[in-house]
Write a protein that holds these residues in place. Sequence first.
Motif, PDB file in Angstrom:
ATOM      1  N   ARG A 114      54.701 -28.075  43.431  1.00  0.00           N
ATOM      2  CA  ARG A 114      55.716 -28.332  42.464  1.00  0.00           C
ATOM      3  C   ARG A 114      55.201 -27.923  41.053  1.00  0.00           C
ATOM      4  O   ARG A 114      55.964 -27.122  40.454  1.00  0.00           O
ATOM      5  N   LEU A 115      53.835 -28.305  40.725  1.00  0.00           N
ATOM      6  CA  LEU A 115      53.574 -27.846  39.468  1.00  0.00           C
ATOM      7  C   LEU A 115      53.366 -26.230  39.335  1.00  0.00           C
ATOM      8  O   LEU A 115      53.448 -25.687  38.263  1.00  0.00           O
ATOM      9  N   ASP A 121      45.835 -34.563  33.712  1.00  0.00           N
ATOM     10  CA  ASP A 121      45.881 -35.937  34.363  1.00  0.00           C
ATOM     11  C   ASP A 121      46.538 -35.574  35.765  1.00  0.00           C
ATOM     12  O   ASP A 121      46.233 -36.098  36.923  1.00  0.00           O
ATOM     13  N   LEU A 122      47.823 -34.964  35.833  1.00  0.00           N
ATOM     14  CA  LEU A 122      48.329 -34.967  37.107  1.00  0.00           C
ATOM     15  C   LEU A 122      47.770 -33.928  38.196  1.00  0.00           C
ATOM     16  O   LEU A 122      47.767 -34.389  39.226  1.00  0.00           O
ATOM     17  N   ILE A 123      46.934 -33.238  37.781  1.00  0.00           N
ATOM     18  CA  ILE A 123      46.591 -32.143  38.595  1.00  0.00           C
ATOM     19  C   ILE A 123      45.190 -32.680  39.262  1.00  0.00           C
ATOM     20  O   ILE A 123      44.818 -32.185  40.247  1.00  0.00           O
ATOM     21  N   GLN A 155      42.766 -24.771  38.292  1.00  0.00           N
ATOM     22  CA  GLN A 155      42.809 -26.373  38.202  1.00  0.00           C
ATOM     23  C   GLN A 155      42.799 -26.864  39.591  1.00  0.00           C
ATOM     24  O   GLN A 155      42.181 -27.944  39.874  1.00  0.00           O
ATOM     25  N   VAL A 156      43.431 -26.333  40.625  1.00  0.00           N
ATOM     26  CA  VAL A 156      43.535 -26.638  42.033  1.00  0.00           C
ATOM     27  C   VAL A 156      42.261 -26.509  42.614  1.00  0.00           C
ATOM     28  O   VAL A 156      41.608 -27.291  43.389  1.00  0.00           O
ATOM     29  N   LEU A 157      41.669 -25.021  42.133  1.00  0.00           N
ATOM     30  CA  LEU A 157      40.299 -24.840  42.739  1.00  0.00           C
ATOM     31  C   LEU A 157      39.257 -25.839  42.259  1.00  0.00           C
ATOM     32  O   LEU A 157      38.161 -26.175  43.214  1.00  0.00           O
ATOM     33  N   SER A 158      39.370 -26.440  41.071  1.00  0.00           N
ATOM     34  CA  SER A 158      38.340 -27.314  40.346  1.00  0.00           C
ATOM     35  C   SER A 158      38.060 -28.609  41.389  1.00  0.00           C
ATOM     36  O   SER A 158      37.330 -29.405  41.161  1.00  0.00           O
ATOM     37  N   ARG A 159      38.914 -28.832  42.116  1.00  0.00           N
ATOM     38  CA  ARG A 159      38.683 -29.883  43.182  1.00  0.00           C
ATOM     39  C   ARG A 159      37.589 -29.574  44.115  1.00  0.00           C
ATOM     40  O   ARG A 159      37.013 -30.607  44.450  1.00  0.00           O
TER      41      ARG A 159
END
Length: 329
Positions: A118-119, A103-105, A168-172
């Motif tokens: 940070r994460l 949920d945060l990412i 997870q970042v790439l999933s944006r």
Amino acid sequence: MQQRVAEVGALVRSLRLAVGLPAAARAAYRSLPALTETYEQVVAPLVAETLADPLERARVDGSLRVMSVKFGLAMLSYARLTGHRPQPAVAVLAGAVTRLYDDLIDGGGPADSAADARLGDLMSNRPFVPGTAAELLLGRLVYGIERQLAHRPDESVFMALVSLHEYQVLSRRQREPDVPLDALEKITRGKGAAAHLILCGLVKPRLEPAERELVMDLGETLQSLDDYMDAELDRGNGVTTPVSCGALTLPGIARRLRAARPRLAAVHGSRAARPYCGMLYFLLLQAWVSRRLPVLGRLARRPARRSAVLAFLSRGEDALPPAAPEATS
């Protein structure tokens, strides 16, 4: 209608997986009290200590409670498959971390490079300075796993943590129009494989190459199953996955699960693999019910807050509310 008929056919063709379903159900039923009690002892106090706002605290607690039970049962099932000692505290903490981190990412708001960094520090075991109360809670949950573990995870688990954050970042990119299918498949593979490798690595300290590959392949399939459940929600939110764009269907996911059965038997033995395959069939059936009979999930949502069994059967809510849409001038 044709697609729904094909899905029912896939469930029927996968019934061989369900041979171990009764044994899996018995083991799950026996494990539920220990998992719910462990959640109250290990996770709930951290939520109460970290989050001051009562509404936020109630929402987060309700969401993490459901996910801790779900992931806890899956991890205990893997412990039985591999013959390793179950660690309920690690299992409920891992479920809570998975829900809150996701949920945060991926809260649906604009990308926050500072939060990503940070994460990334947290996942890379570097000094972590939380920027919000939710991030502070995530850090406490992660450090709680480290304290509870009876063994040091293999180096591959730490590498998977870094890889998971990158994917997870790439999933944006899934929110971009016209994102190519190969990019979507890469994201699904990366997220699912890394997440499952981490969870299984917390149970078993060292995975042999054949088992590691099987774990990663199953992780990709389970990620696709999650995408299948969320297909309508993803379309409404402008998120594209191989499932939401029609490139992958439930029959295709079911074929992958059926293909995993002989591999599980080869690695772990037919007797040990049988209940685990039953658990996989349950997840397949649950995904279909969640997608095609959503009214059942809505009816069970309120009682699930008071019942561990219904909590396991329900979809659960996000720990954090969706981000407000950006204002336009």
